[in-house]
Design a protein around this motif. Structure first.
Motif, PDB file in Angstrom:
ATOM      1  N   ALA A 186       0.834  -1.206   0.000  1.00 49.14           N
ATOM      2  CA  ALA A 186       0.000   0.000   0.000  1.00 49.14           C
ATOM      3  C   ALA A 186       0.867   1.254   0.000  1.00 49.14           C
ATOM      4  O   ALA A 186       1.979   1.258   0.527  1.00 49.14           O
ATOM      5  N   ASP A 187       0.337   2.324  -0.589  1.00 54.16           N
ATOM      6  CA  ASP A 187       1.033   3.616  -0.576  1.00 54.16           C
ATOM      7  C   ASP A 187       0.745   4.329   0.737  1.00 54.16           C
ATOM      8  O   ASP A 187      -0.394   4.724   1.015  1.00 54.16           O
ATOM      9  N   LEU A 188       1.786   4.501   1.553  1.00 54.34           N
ATOM     10  CA  LEU A 188       1.673   5.203   2.832  1.00 54.34           C
ATOM     11  C   LEU A 188       2.594   6.421   2.773  1.00 54.34           C
ATOM     12  O   LEU A 188       3.573   6.531   3.508  1.00 54.34           O
ATOM     13  N   ALA A 189       2.288   7.316   1.869  1.00 49.81           N
ATOM     14  CA  ALA A 189       3.118   8.496   1.632  1.00 49.81           C
ATOM     15  C   ALA A 189       2.208   9.648   1.221  1.00 49.81           C
ATOM     16  O   ALA A 189       0.994   9.574   1.362  1.00 49.81           O
ATOM     17  N   GLY A 190       2.821  10.727   0.729  1.00 45.64           N
ATOM     18  CA  GLY A 190       2.052  11.896   0.335  1.00 45.64           C
ATOM     19  C   GLY A 190       1.883  12.908   1.442  1.00 45.64           C
ATOM     20  O   GLY A 190       1.025  13.793   1.361  1.00 45.64           O
ATOM     21  N   PHE A 191       2.702  12.799   2.506  1.00 50.22           N
ATOM     22  CA  PHE A 191       2.619  13.719   3.633  1.00 50.22           C
ATOM     23  C   PHE A 191       3.535  14.922   3.409  1.00 50.22           C
ATOM     24  O   PHE A 191       4.394  14.916   2.518  1.00 50.22           O
ATOM     25  N   THR A 192       3.384  15.949   4.229  1.00 48.35           N
ATOM     26  CA  THR A 192       4.224  17.142   4.112  1.00 48.35           C
ATOM     27  C   THR A 192       5.676  16.775   4.391  1.00 48.35           C
ATOM     28  O   THR A 192       5.984  16.254   5.464  1.00 48.35           O
ATOM     29  N   PRO A 193       6.602  17.021   3.447  1.00 46.12           N
ATOM     30  CA  PRO A 193       8.015  16.722   3.706  1.00 46.12           C
ATOM     31  C   PRO A 193       8.596  17.676   4.748  1.00 46.12           C
ATOM     32  O   PRO A 193       8.221  18.858   4.800  1.00 46.12           O
ATOM     33  N   ALA A 194       9.499  17.170   5.558  1.00 49.95           N
ATOM     34  CA  ALA A 194      10.070  17.972   6.642  1.00 49.95           C
ATOM     35  C   ALA A 194      10.722  19.250   6.125  1.00 49.95           C
ATOM     36  O   ALA A 194      10.579  20.318   6.731  1.00 49.95           O
ATOM     37  N   HIS A 195      11.409  19.169   4.987  1.00 55.15           N
ATOM     38  CA  HIS A 195      12.150  20.349   4.521  1.00 55.15           C
ATOM     39  C   HIS A 195      11.224  21.460   4.046  1.00 55.15           C
ATOM     40  O   HIS A 195      11.634  22.619   4.003  1.00 55.15           O
ATOM     41  N   HIS A 196       9.975  21.137   3.700  1.00 58.63           N
ATOM     42  CA  HIS A 196       9.015  22.184   3.331  1.00 58.63           C
ATOM     43  C   HIS A 196       8.717  23.096   4.517  1.00 58.63           C
ATOM     44  O   HIS A 196       8.449  24.293   4.345  1.00 58.63           O
ATOM     45  N   LEU A 197       8.761  22.536   5.709  1.00 55.26           N
ATOM     46  CA  LEU A 197       8.499  23.321   6.914  1.00 55.26           C
ATOM     47  C   LEU A 197       9.759  23.987   7.445  1.00 55.26           C
ATOM     48  O   LEU A 197       9.708  25.110   7.953  1.00 55.26           O
ATOM     49  N   LEU A 198      10.889  23.304   7.313  1.00 55.78           N
ATOM     50  CA  LEU A 198      12.137  23.821   7.872  1.00 55.78           C
ATOM     51  C   LEU A 198      12.827  24.822   6.957  1.00 55.78           C
ATOM     52  O   LEU A 198      13.669  25.601   7.406  1.00 55.78           O
ATOM     53  N   GLY A 199      12.502  24.771   5.650  1.00 58.14           N
ATOM     54  CA  GLY A 199      13.068  25.736   4.726  1.00 58.14           C
ATOM     55  C   GLY A 199      14.450  25.411   4.210  1.00 58.14           C
ATOM     56  O   GLY A 199      15.051  26.218   3.508  1.00 58.14           O
ATOM     57  N   GLY A 200      14.972  24.233   4.520  1.00 60.21           N
ATOM     58  CA  GLY A 200      16.302  23.857   4.044  1.00 60.21           C
ATOM     59  C   GLY A 200      16.222  22.967   2.813  1.00 60.21           C
ATOM     60  O   GLY A 200      15.172  22.825   2.184  1.00 60.21           O
ATOM     61  N   SER A 201      17.348  22.360   2.481  1.00 58.84           N
ATOM     62  CA  SER A 201      17.401  21.440   1.343  1.00 58.84           C
ATOM     63  C   SER A 201      16.871  20.070   1.764  1.00 58.84           C
ATOM     64  O   SER A 201      16.998  19.681   2.935  1.00 58.84           O
ATOM     65  N   PRO A 202      16.294  19.316   0.816  1.00 58.73           N
ATOM     66  CA  PRO A 202      15.831  17.967   1.148  1.00 58.73           C
ATOM     67  C   PRO A 202      16.984  17.072   1.590  1.00 58.73           C
ATOM     68  O   PRO A 202      18.098  17.180   1.080  1.00 58.73           O
ATOM     69  N   GLU A 203      16.706  16.199   2.546  1.00 62.64           N
ATOM     70  CA  GLU A 203      17.706  15.239   3.016  1.00 62.64           C
ATOM     71  C   GLU A 203      17.330  13.857   2.491  1.00 62.64           C
ATOM     72  O   GLU A 203      16.283  13.319   2.842  1.00 62.64           O
TER      73      GLU A 203
END
Length: 307
Positions: free
Chosen positions: A281-298
Motif C-alpha cells: 500500500a502507498d503510505l506516503a504523500g505527507f508534508t516533507p520535513a524540509h518544506h516546513l524547515l526551509g532547508g534542502s531535502p535530506e
C-alpha cells in the motif's frame, strides 16, 4: 534591535529518540524535561537538562501548568487527559501557555480502515486523544499543532527506533525476502527531522499565537518518497560492507502470488497479515520535513541509524 529570547520549553517524552534529538537541537535555550524518569546525560558529556517530576498517568497529582511552550513525544493518549486536567485545575496558568506541540501518528490515517481489533483500537485512541487536545486548547484559545509522522527511524544519543532497525535485523537473518513487486510508497522521517520540525513549529506558535485559520493536524514525512523495495535497498546500501543485511536478496513477486503465499497468516495473526498487506500500500504523500524547515531535502536514509 535585540531579538526576543526564545520561549522556555517543557519537554515530555524525552526518553524517545525524537525527545533526545530535540534536547540536542535546543542546546543553549531554556528547557526542562518532564516525566517519571530523569533525562539521560548528553553523549558528549555535560549535565542533563533540568528535570520536573511528572507522571501523566497520575490523576490525583496536582497538575501545575509549566510556563512557555509544551512539546510532547509521550503517548498522546496519556498527554491529552493530563493537559485537560491542567486546564481544569489551573485555567489562568493554562491561558498563559504560548503553545502546545503534540506528537501523534499517521496511523490515525493509514490504519483507519483496519480490520483487526488491535489497529482499530489504536486508531480510536489516537483520534480521541487528538480531539481532546483540540477541544482543550481551543476552549482557552491556546495554539496547538498535532504532528502525525510516518515511519520514524534513526538514532539520537543512546536511543534508536523500532521500525527500520527491526527491518534491518530481518534482512540480516534472512537469505531472501519476498515482496509484492516493488511494494507501496513510503516516506520515512528521521527522529532528528521530526524533532527539528517540532522545535520550529513551537517557536512559530509562540510568535503567531492562536490562529483558527491554521491547521491543527499535520501529517508529516521525510524528504524522500520511495517504494518499499527501494527503501530496503537503500537501507542495505547504508550498512557496512561486511554486514549480513547486504546479502539478503529482495525477491519481487507478482502481488497476487505474494498475497496467496501470505494468506495463512490471516488465521494465525490477523494483525500481522494486515501488516504484510500494507507492504503493497502507498503510505506516503505527507508534508516533507524540509518544506516546513526551509532547508534542502535530506535523502533517505539520514544518519545516524541504529547499528
Amino acid at each position: 534591535m535585540v531579538p526576543p529570547m526564545p520561549a522556555p520549553i517543557t519537554l515530555f517524552g524525552a526518553t524517545s529518540p525524537s525527545g533526545q534529538a530535540l534536547i540536542a537541537l535546543a542546546g543553549g535555550r531554556e528547557l526542562v524535561v518532564a516525566g517519571r524518569r530523569a533525562p539521560l546525560p548528553p553523549m558528549g558529556g555535560g549535565d542533563p537538562p533540568p528535570f520536573l517530576r511528572c507522571d501523566l498517568e497520575d490523576t490525583g497529582a496536582g497538575a501545575e501548568v509549566p510556563a512557555g511552550l509544551l512539546i510532547s513525544f509521550a503517548p498522546i493518549w496519556s498527554f491529552a487527559p493530563w493537559l485537560e486536567r491542567c486546564a481544569e485545575r489551573d485555567p489562568a496558568g493554562f491561558g498563559r501557555l504560548q503553545g502546545v506541540i503534540a506528537c501523534s501518528s499517521s496511523s490515525v490515517i493509514t490504519k483507519r480502515f483496519a480490520a483487526n481489533r488491535f489497529d482499530r483500537d489504536l486508531v480510536q485512541r489516537l483520534r480521541q486523544a487528538e480531539e481532546s487536545l483540540s477541544r482543550t486548547c481551543a476552549a482557552h484559545a491556546r495554539p496547538l499543532r498535532i504532528l502525525a509522522p510516518t515511519l520514524i527511524y534513526g538514532q539520537a544519543g543512546p536511543l534508536g527506533d523500532r521500525n527500520l532497525s527491526r527491518l534491518r535485523q530481518l534482512l540480516r537473518r534472512l537469505p531472501l525476502l519476498p515482496l509484492p513487486g516493488e511494494g507501496g510508497l513510503r516516506q520515512p522521517i528521521h527522529c532528528r527531522q521530526l524533532a527539528a520540525v517540532a522545535l520550529h513549529l513551537a517557536d512559530r506558535l509562540a510568535e503567531d499565537g492562536f490562529d483558527l485559520s491554521q491547521p491543527v493536524h499535520l501529517p508529516l514525512g521525510g524528504d524522500d518518497t520511495l517504494s518499499y523495495a527501494a527503501m530496503l535497498r537503500r537501507l542495505q546500501d547504508a550498512t557496512d560492507r561486511g554486514d549480513r543485511a547486504r546479502r539478503c536478496r529482495l525477491l519481487a513477486l507478482p502481488p497476487r502470488l505474494f498475497l496467496s503465499l501470505a494468506s495463512p497468516l490471516l488465521l494465525l495473526s490477523p494483525k500481522r497479515f494486515e501488516a504484510v498487506l500494507r507492504m503493497g500500500a502507498d503510505l506516503a504523500g505527507f508534508t516533507p520535513a524540509h518544506h516546513l524547515l526551509g532547508g534542502s531535502p535530506e535523502p533517505f536514509p539520514v544518519p545516524p541509524l541504529v547499528p
